[in-house]
Design an enzyme around this catalytic site. Structure first.
Site, short mmCIF file in Angstrom:
data_model
loop_
_atom_site.label_atom_id
_atom_site.label_comp_id
_atom_site.label_asym_id
_atom_site.label_seq_id
_atom_site.Cartn_x
_atom_site.Cartn_y
_atom_site.Cartn_z
N ASN A 17 0.84 -1.21 0.00
CA ASN A 17 0.00 0.00 0.00
C ASN A 17 0.87 1.25 0.00
O ASN A 17 0.53 2.24 -0.66
CB ASN A 17 -0.95 0.01 1.20
CG ASN A 17 -2.20 -0.80 0.93
OD1 ASN A 17 -3.04 -0.39 0.13
ND2 ASN A 17 -2.32 -1.95 1.57
N ARG A 68 3.63 1.91 25.72
CA ARG A 68 3.01 2.33 24.46
C ARG A 68 3.03 3.85 24.34
O ARG A 68 3.17 4.40 23.26
CB ARG A 68 1.58 1.80 24.36
CG ARG A 68 1.54 0.28 24.30
CD ARG A 68 0.21 -0.29 23.82
NE ARG A 68 -0.96 0.35 24.36
CZ ARG A 68 -1.96 0.82 23.61
NH1 ARG A 68 -1.91 0.71 22.30
NH2 ARG A 68 -3.00 1.40 24.17
N MET A 93 0.87 -2.46 12.21
CA MET A 93 0.15 -3.43 13.03
C MET A 93 0.31 -3.18 14.53
O MET A 93 0.43 -4.12 15.32
CB MET A 93 0.61 -4.85 12.65
CG MET A 93 0.41 -5.18 11.17
SD MET A 93 -1.21 -4.75 10.52
CE MET A 93 -2.00 -6.35 10.51
N ASN A 110 -6.33 5.05 7.94
CA ASN A 110 -5.93 3.64 8.01
C ASN A 110 -6.61 2.88 6.89
O ASN A 110 -7.71 3.24 6.45
CB ASN A 110 -6.36 3.04 9.36
CG ASN A 110 -5.94 1.59 9.50
OD1 ASN A 110 -4.80 1.24 9.20
ND2 ASN A 110 -6.85 0.73 9.94
N HIS A 112 -8.05 -0.92 5.97
CA HIS A 112 -8.39 -2.23 6.56
C HIS A 112 -9.01 -3.11 5.47
O HIS A 112 -9.85 -2.65 4.69
CB HIS A 112 -9.38 -2.06 7.72
CG HIS A 112 -9.70 -3.37 8.37
ND1 HIS A 112 -8.79 -4.04 9.16
CD2 HIS A 112 -10.79 -4.16 8.29
CE1 HIS A 112 -9.32 -5.18 9.56
NE2 HIS A 112 -10.54 -5.29 9.04
N GLU A 146 -10.53 3.04 19.06
CA GLU A 146 -10.88 1.62 18.92
C GLU A 146 -10.30 1.08 17.62
O GLU A 146 -10.31 1.76 16.59
CB GLU A 146 -12.41 1.44 18.88
CG GLU A 146 -13.11 1.85 20.16
CD GLU A 146 -12.63 1.07 21.37
OE1 GLU A 146 -12.49 -0.16 21.25
OE2 GLU A 146 -12.36 1.70 22.41
N ASP A 148 -9.67 -0.37 14.11
CA ASP A 148 -10.41 -0.43 12.85
C ASP A 148 -11.77 0.26 12.94
O ASP A 148 -12.75 -0.17 12.33
CB ASP A 148 -10.58 -1.89 12.39
CG ASP A 148 -9.24 -2.57 12.18
OD1 ASP A 148 -8.30 -1.88 11.74
OD2 ASP A 148 -9.12 -3.77 12.47
N ALA A 176 -7.64 -4.00 -4.75
CA ALA A 176 -8.60 -2.90 -4.55
C ALA A 176 -8.02 -1.85 -3.60
O ALA A 176 -8.19 -0.65 -3.80
CB ALA A 176 -9.91 -3.46 -4.02
N GLU A 177 -7.32 -2.30 -2.55
CA GLU A 177 -6.69 -1.36 -1.61
C GLU A 177 -5.74 -0.42 -2.35
O GLU A 177 -5.68 0.78 -2.07
CB GLU A 177 -5.89 -2.12 -0.54
CG GLU A 177 -6.74 -2.94 0.41
CD GLU A 177 -5.89 -3.72 1.42
OE1 GLU A 177 -4.91 -3.18 1.95
OE2 GLU A 177 -6.20 -4.90 1.66
#
Ligand code: GAR
Length: 217
Positions: A17, A68, A93, A110, A112, A146, A148, A176-177
């Site tokens: 991508n 994090r 990820m 993003n 997905h 949250e 995705d 398609a992405e």
């Protein structure tokens, strides 16, 4: 043409991508340019793609940070140092902290590999096939805390064939992405769309952006 938006791309792996975005940014009238690619995985193939396109890269390995929050602070510092205006996750990820998400709110996309809000999370193609879906696809959305989840900028649909395995479906969705992500980034970078009430509208404020669906193979 107005100034191109400065884009940062976050990756963790293959970077196909990212490659689609790099290719789109080569077009003279494309409204964005990639100024930085960051991987959290040192061996990510996508880093080589960026280097081949002479785009600055950074590896910021999450394993080097105790929390994090510290990892996201390092990401944010690198993006800010490079005057990044829009951020694209492309096969990145890691989940972001709420603070990072808030800081990049409505400037952070993003991709997905499902028609969200269905099939969030990992192994979406296996679950699509197991559910007997006849159509799947991909979604470009603004990032929220949250996984995705977030306002949908564009979606593309592909058929699910009776003979499909997760791999063959993934290949069809990935193609398609590669069409959809450059299209969606252009909409956002050019200011053609905006978020209102957690939905994405075009500048008429009347209609939602029409479904973008590449021709079915
Ligand atoms: C893509 O299929 C992307 O949609 C998916 O990872 C793949 C990365 O491929 N992302 C997610 O599942 C995020 N929830 P790439 O590295 O070749 O672009």
């Amino acid at each position: 043409m107005t100034k191109k938006k400065r884009v940062g791309v976050l990756i963790s792996g293959r970077g196909s991508n990212l490659q689609a975005l790099i290719n789109a940014c080569k077009k003279r009238d494309y409204p964005a340019e990639i100024v930085l690619v960051i991987s959290n995985v040192p061996q990510a193939q996508g880093l080589l793609r960026a280097e081949a396109a002479l785009i600055p890269t950074l590896t910021i390995d999450h394993k080097d940070f105790p929390t994090r929050e510290d990892f996201d602070a390092a990401l944010d510092a690198a993006l800010t140092d490079n005057q990044v205006e829009l951020l694209c996750n492309a096969g990145f990820m890691r989940l972001h902290t709420a603070g990072f998400v808030e800081r990049w709110r409505d400037r952070h996309l993003n991709v997905h590999p499902s028609l969200l809000p269905a099939f969030r999370g990992l192994h979406s193609h296996e679950r699509v096939i197991a559910a007997g879906c006849k159509i799947s696809g991909c979604t470009i959305h603004f990032v929220r805390a949250e996984m995705d989840e977030g306002p949908i900028v564009a979606q593309a649909a592909v058929p699910v064939l009776a003979s499909d395995t997760a791999e063959t479906l993934a290949t069809r969705v990935l193609e398609a992405e590669h069409h959809l992500y450059p299209h969606a980034l252009a909409l956002v970078a050019s200011g053609a769309v905006f978020v209102k009430g957690e939905r994405v509208f075009d500048s008429n404020e009347q209609t939602q952006v029409p479904l973008f669906s590449p021709p079915l193979a």
